[in-house]
Motif scaffolding. Structure first.
Motif, PDB file in Angstrom:
ATOM      1  N   LYS A 149      98.207  68.092  27.022  1.00 42.94           N
ATOM      2  CA  LYS A 149      96.882  68.140  27.641  1.00 42.94           C
ATOM      3  C   LYS A 149      95.809  67.903  26.590  1.00 42.94           C
TER       4      LYS A 149
ATOM      5  N   SER B 106      92.404  68.975  25.118  1.00 42.44           N
ATOM      6  CA  SER B 106      91.549  70.163  25.121  1.00 42.44           C
ATOM      7  C   SER B 106      90.081  69.742  25.220  1.00 42.44           C
TER       8      SER B 106
ATOM      9  N   ASP C 235      92.554  70.257  29.575  1.00 40.15           N
ATOM     10  CA  ASP C 235      92.692  71.710  29.471  1.00 40.15           C
ATOM     11  C   ASP C 235      91.310  72.323  29.641  1.00 40.15           C
ATOM     12  N   GLN C 236      91.121  73.074  30.686  1.00 37.79           N
ATOM     13  CA  GLN C 236      89.774  73.637  30.949  1.00 37.79           C
ATOM     14  C   GLN C 236      89.518  74.879  30.157  1.00 37.79           C
TER      15      GLN C 236
END
Length: 143
Positions: A101, A103, A142-143
């Motif tokens: 993912k 970031s 990526d939350q």
């Protein structure tokens, strides 16, 4: 230069600081009859601090055989792949996602790198563009 007649608009990918008279530079510029060294030396000088990075160059060749060029940074997908250490995105981005993912800090770094090539200085807008490119590669943010 505003009143010069444009003969050709070219785009080439060349490694920074490594342009030479060999293909693709020599064969591409040679067919327009321009002096290759008028491109090679200034390009290598301008990009020497980025040594080895693959850059996109937009070259405008005029009827009088003069030229101007503009160096554009690396494509967004190349920056994303380099940041994640992957070779390619997903072949089916809607159904098959990449295991790594991106970031939010990676997203910000890439957006800041791309900012000089964009027609806006709004980092949030550029981050949305980078996120869209990542999604089209099957990469989640990526939350």
């Amino acid at each position: 230069m505003a009143n010069k007649v444009i003969k050709a608009n070219l785009k080439m990918k060349i490694k920074a600081g490594q342009a030479s008279a060999a293909p693709p530079v020599g064969s591409t510029l040679g067919q327009y009859g321009v002096n290759m060294m008028d491109f090679i030396n200034p390009f290598n000088e301008q990009t020497k601090e980025l040594q080895g990075a693959l850059l996109t160059v937009h070259i405008t060749i005029f009827e009088d055989r003069s030229m101007q060029f503009r160096v554009v940074g690396s494509p967004t997908d190349d920056l994303i792949r380099a940041k994640l250490g992957i070779e390619k995105g997903s072949g089916k981005p809607n159904s098959e996602k990449i295991s790594k993912k991106l970031s939010t800090s990676d997203l910000e770094d890439i957006a800041k790198t791309k900012a000089k090539d964009m027609n806006t200085d709004d980092i949030e807008a550029i981050k949305k563009m980078v996120a869209g490119t990542a999604r089209s590669m099957g990469i989640l943010i990526d939350q």
